[in-house]
Design a protein around this motif. Structure first.
Motif, short mmCIF file in Angstrom:
data_model
loop_
_atom_site.label_atom_id
_atom_site.label_comp_id
_atom_site.label_asym_id
_atom_site.label_seq_id
_atom_site.Cartn_x
_atom_site.Cartn_y
_atom_site.Cartn_z
N HIS A 20 28.91 -26.84 2.13
CA HIS A 20 28.18 -26.31 0.98
C HIS A 20 26.73 -26.05 1.36
CE1 HIS A 20 31.63 -27.46 -1.40
NE2 HIS A 20 31.48 -28.73 -1.07
N VAL A 22 23.09 -23.03 0.73
CA VAL A 22 22.58 -21.65 0.60
C VAL A 22 22.26 -21.06 1.96
CG1 VAL A 22 20.68 -20.26 -0.32
CG2 VAL A 22 21.67 -22.09 -1.72
N GLU A 26 23.66 -24.25 7.05
CA GLU A 26 24.42 -25.22 6.26
C GLU A 26 25.89 -24.83 6.20
OE1 GLU A 26 21.84 -27.10 2.80
OE2 GLU A 26 21.77 -24.91 2.69
N THR A 27 26.13 -23.56 5.94
CA THR A 27 27.53 -23.11 5.83
C THR A 27 28.21 -23.05 7.19
OG1 THR A 27 26.79 -20.79 5.92
CG2 THR A 27 27.02 -21.78 3.75
N CYS A 74 30.69 -24.05 -1.61
CA CYS A 74 29.85 -23.36 -2.60
C CYS A 74 28.42 -23.30 -2.08
CB CYS A 74 29.87 -24.10 -3.93
SG CYS A 74 31.49 -24.25 -4.70
N LYS A 75 27.65 -22.37 -2.60
CA LYS A 75 26.24 -22.30 -2.25
C LYS A 75 25.47 -23.45 -2.91
CE LYS A 75 26.05 -17.27 -1.65
NZ LYS A 75 25.44 -16.01 -2.14
#
Length: 275
Positions: A20, A22, A26-27, A74-75
């Motif tokens: 998770h 933005v 991170e993703t 999810c963002k």
């Protein structure tokens, strides 16, 4: 002291590595999340019988949380928490509600901190709806509305009244109505539920031309839990339900002891008063 009418099963700081976020790193790389969960249940039967099937298996819940959190990135942690809470309530039908906290200890803010988190509480609600039709295949319109609601994510139709043939209300000359009421278990807010009802009406080619005029399908929120609210778009409980026999009679069939949150009378008492 717990003021809710439910017992609690708690899971604290379950560690999950997921993607998770933005920012691309991170993703791509992922990071650690800590998830705490309070499950609101009625544990009396499990406690009296010592039977796991009458409770919720918290070990299985931990594995479900881990797999779901890894599978659906999810963002925003707000979105991750919302979707996870909904998934838990839909999967484990014994749950009355949950309080879920999603912590992000490695939040990329460029400052020293212990953790960033979002905490939400979500519960099942009970709504009572009125249904009506006096154009075309009336029964088919009501049947399709019941089916559409039952197939809506986060909704389950618990009870449906008989269909009642009633004279038109409001002084507009038109065909007789077919009316009914239903009891809906839902995760939707009142506003979300109203939007869904409008979608179902539109799918039935509902036209709002003449007030109290003929229509293919009319769906109204009569009561939602015991809340009392009034906005530009929505009044709960329905402002005129206590004056309408075509609402009270089918509602009394499925919920005679449901109490009107403003008038403080049961539906059966409202029927008696109207008669």
């Amino acid at each position: 002291m717990n003021t809710l009418p439910y017992d609690e099963i708690n899971i604290e700081d379950l560690e999950v590595f997921a993607n998770h976020g933005v920012f691309p790193e991170e993703t791509r790389l992922g990071q650690k999340f800590l998830i705490s969960l309070t499950m609101y249940v009625d544990s009396r039967n499990a406690g009296k019988t010592d039977c796991l099937e009458k409770s919720v298996d918290y070990g299985e819940v931990c594995h479900f949380i881990t797999e779901y959190t890894k599978t659906y990135p999810c963002k925003l942690i707000e979105a991750a928490a919302e979707k996870l809470a909904e998934a838990l309530l839909i999967r484990y039908t014994i749950l009355k509600g949950v309080t879920l906290e999603l912590k992000k200890p490695w939040a990329p803010v460029g400052l020293p901190l212990k953790t960033v988190s979002v905490k939400i509480s979500r519960f099942w609600h009970i709504a009572y709806l009125g249904l009506g039709s006096n154009l075309g295949d009336k029964k088919a319109y009501l049947d399709n509305a019941v089916k559409s609601l039952d197939e809506t994510k986060g909704c389950h139709v618990e009870k449906v009244s008989s269909y009642y043939v009633t004279e038109p209300y409001g002084g507009v000359e038109q065909d007789d109505f077919l009316n009914a009421c239903l009891m809906l278990k839902t995760l939707l807010t009142p506003e979300e539920l109203l939007e869904k009802l409008h979608e179902i009406e539109q799918a039935a080619h509902r036209e709002r031309i003449v007030r109290w005029g003929p229509r293919t399908l009319d769906l109204d929120i009569l009561m939602y839990d015991d809340i009392v609210m009034e906005t530009d778009d929505l009044i709960i409980p329905h402002a005129e339900m206590h004056l309408r026999s075509f609402v009270l009679n089918p509602l009394c069939e499925i919920a005679p002891n449901k109490r009107h949150p403003v008038l403080k009378k049961t539906v059966a008492q409202l029927v008696h008063s109207l008669n």
